[in-house]
Design a protein around this motif. Sequence first.
Motif, PDB file in Angstrom:
ATOM      1  N   PRO A 121      42.773  52.927  34.694  1.00 24.55           N
ATOM      2  CA  PRO A 121      42.159  51.623  34.951  1.00 24.55           C
ATOM      3  C   PRO A 121      40.682  51.591  34.550  1.00 24.55           C
ATOM      4  N   THR A 122      40.277  50.468  33.974  1.00 28.58           N
ATOM      5  CA  THR A 122      38.882  50.245  33.584  1.00 28.58           C
ATOM      6  C   THR A 122      38.461  48.859  34.082  1.00 28.58           C
ATOM      7  N   ASP A 123      37.193  48.559  33.950  1.00 29.77           N
ATOM      8  CA  ASP A 123      36.661  47.238  34.318  1.00 29.77           C
ATOM      9  C   ASP A 123      37.141  46.814  35.712  1.00 29.77           C
ATOM     10  N   ILE A 124      36.958  47.708  36.679  1.00 31.84           N
ATOM     11  CA  ILE A 124      37.463  47.497  38.040  1.00 31.84           C
ATOM     12  C   ILE A 124      36.487  46.620  38.824  1.00 31.84           C
ATOM     13  N   LEU A 125      37.013  45.559  39.431  1.00 30.62           N
ATOM     14  CA  LEU A 125      36.224  44.680  40.301  1.00 30.62           C
ATOM     15  C   LEU A 125      36.882  44.643  41.669  1.00 30.62           C
ATOM     16  N   LEU A 126      36.127  44.954  42.711  1.00 28.81           N
ATOM     17  CA  LEU A 126      36.596  44.862  44.088  1.00 28.81           C
ATOM     18  C   LEU A 126      35.752  43.807  44.778  1.00 28.81           C
ATOM     19  N   ASN A 127      36.380  42.737  45.232  1.00 32.54           N
ATOM     20  CA  ASN A 127      35.672  41.589  45.826  1.00 32.54           C
ATOM     21  C   ASN A 127      34.581  41.074  44.891  1.00 32.54           C
ATOM     22  N   GLY A 128      34.854  41.121  43.589  1.00 35.44           N
ATOM     23  CA  GLY A 128      33.927  40.617  42.581  1.00 35.44           C
ATOM     24  C   GLY A 128      32.832  41.584  42.176  1.00 35.44           C
ATOM     25  N   GLU A 129      32.767  42.756  42.805  1.00 39.80           N
ATOM     26  CA  GLU A 129      31.736  43.754  42.505  1.00 39.80           C
ATOM     27  C   GLU A 129      32.318  44.864  41.632  1.00 39.80           C
ATOM     28  N   PRO A 130      31.603  45.248  40.556  1.00 33.24           N
ATOM     29  CA  PRO A 130      32.121  46.306  39.687  1.00 33.24           C
ATOM     30  C   PRO A 130      32.137  47.668  40.375  1.00 33.24           C
ATOM     31  N   LEU A 131      33.182  48.450  40.089  1.00 35.22           N
ATOM     32  CA  LEU A 131      33.321  49.805  40.615  1.00 35.22           C
ATOM     33  C   LEU A 131      33.707  50.742  39.481  1.00 35.22           C
ATOM     34  N   GLU A 132      33.315  51.981  39.617  1.00 33.68           N
ATOM     35  CA  GLU A 132      33.749  53.022  38.691  1.00 33.68           C
ATOM     36  C   GLU A 132      34.922  53.756  39.324  1.00 33.68           C
ATOM     37  N   LEU A 133      35.782  54.317  38.503  1.00 35.92           N
ATOM     38  CA  LEU A 133      36.923  55.063  39.010  1.00 35.92           C
ATOM     39  C   LEU A 133      36.486  56.278  39.821  1.00 35.92           C
ATOM     40  N   THR A 134      35.243  56.690  39.669  1.00 35.65           N
ATOM     41  CA  THR A 134      34.708  57.822  40.436  1.00 35.65           C
ATOM     42  C   THR A 134      34.379  57.451  41.880  1.00 35.65           C
ATOM     43  N   ASP A 135      34.436  56.153  42.233  1.00 34.88           N
ATOM     44  CA  ASP A 135      34.192  55.707  43.600  1.00 34.88           C
ATOM     45  C   ASP A 135      35.211  56.388  44.517  1.00 34.88           C
ATOM     46  N   SER A 136      34.766  56.852  45.679  1.00 32.66           N
ATOM     47  CA  SER A 136      35.627  57.616  46.589  1.00 32.66           C
ATOM     48  C   SER A 136      36.802  56.798  47.127  1.00 32.66           C
ATOM     49  N   ARG A 137      36.739  55.474  47.034  1.00 29.02           N
ATOM     50  CA  ARG A 137      37.830  54.626  47.528  1.00 29.02           C
ATOM     51  C   ARG A 137      38.969  54.483  46.522  1.00 29.02           C
ATOM     52  N   LEU A 138      38.760  54.973  45.293  1.00 29.72           N
ATOM     53  CA  LEU A 138      39.721  54.786  44.214  1.00 29.72           C
ATOM     54  C   LEU A 138      40.245  56.117  43.706  1.00 29.72           C
ATOM     55  N   SER A 139      41.488  56.130  43.251  1.00 25.14           N
ATOM     56  CA  SER A 139      42.009  57.304  42.552  1.00 25.14           C
ATOM     57  C   SER A 139      43.103  56.858  41.597  1.00 25.14           C
ATOM     58  N   TYR A 140      43.284  57.629  40.538  1.00 28.48           N
ATOM     59  CA  TYR A 140      44.333  57.353  39.557  1.00 28.48           C
ATOM     60  C   TYR A 140      45.060  58.646  39.249  1.00 28.48           C
ATOM     61  N   ASP A 141      46.375  58.628  39.354  1.00 33.89           N
ATOM     62  CA  ASP A 141      47.214  59.782  39.054  1.00 33.89           C
ATOM     63  C   ASP A 141      48.025  59.442  37.801  1.00 33.89           C
ATOM     64  N   PRO A 142      47.624  59.979  36.627  1.00 36.25           N
ATOM     65  CA  PRO A 142      48.323  59.625  35.392  1.00 36.25           C
ATOM     66  C   PRO A 142      49.767  60.129  35.354  1.00 36.25           C
ATOM     67  N   ASP A 143      50.072  61.223  36.037  1.00 35.30           N
ATOM     68  CA  ASP A 143      51.441  61.738  36.042  1.00 35.30           C
ATOM     69  C   ASP A 143      52.379  60.796  36.798  1.00 35.30           C
ATOM     70  N   ARG A 144      51.917  60.254  37.905  1.00 36.19           N
ATOM     71  CA  ARG A 144      52.722  59.320  38.695  1.00 36.19           C
ATOM     72  C   ARG A 144      52.500  57.873  38.286  1.00 36.19           C
ATOM     73  N   LYS A 145      51.527  57.646  37.384  1.00 36.81           N
ATOM     74  CA  LYS A 145      51.160  56.298  36.927  1.00 36.81           C
ATOM     75  C   LYS A 145      50.818  55.400  38.126  1.00 36.81           C
ATOM     76  N   LEU A 146      49.968  55.957  38.985  1.00 33.49           N
ATOM     77  CA  LEU A 146      49.651  55.324  40.261  1.00 33.49           C
ATOM     78  C   LEU A 146      48.144  55.137  40.415  1.00 33.49           C
TER      79      LEU A 146
END
Length: 188
Positions: free
Chosen positions: A136-161
């Motif tokens: 995921p890229t260009d992530i907006l949470l409540n209209g505010e930009p976030l990076e995937l490195t934010d502790s509230r987010l995670s991406y597992d490419p093997d599980r596509k989750l």
Amino acid sequence: KKVYLPEGKWLDWNTKKVYDGQQEIIVDAHLDWLPMFLRDGAVIARREAQDYSDQSPVKELTLDIYTFGRRTHSQFQHYEDDGASLAYQDSAYNRIDYNAGNAEGIHQLFRYSHTAGFSAPDSKLTIYWWDVVKTPTDILLNGEPLELTDSRLSYDPDRKLFEITLPSAHQFKSLEFMSQSQPLYYMK
């Protein structure tokens, strides 16, 4: 066991295979393996297990979102009341609408609250967005930009989750991100 799938695309919950609708398919049906299919765009709400409805307030609400088509839109209503009385008949309840969508790689989830006289305790919110093929890229949470490195987010490419964990369900309004969804296995 023969199963007829109506129009649309369908995910076999057990095998993660995606099928076209308007056809009969043969599926394994065991006593410990219940055939279950989700229509493209399904939003499944879960909470911690309990023995009866008003045993305890919701501590964590989990939404599983399945958008494996190129264009998907779905709505889900979450209903809250005290779980014990008939006060909902006098408008002591809340209805929260969730609208999820995917169009050409743009994923969106919006929350609209219709409070009608019930003050529900806040809960943690975890969102599992399945079948997200690319990071995921260009992530907006409540209209505010976030990076995937934010502790509230995670991406597992093997599980596509793509997973989002928030301390407050009441403060969540929207999630938007860019990626691509496609089925793990596609069966005609």
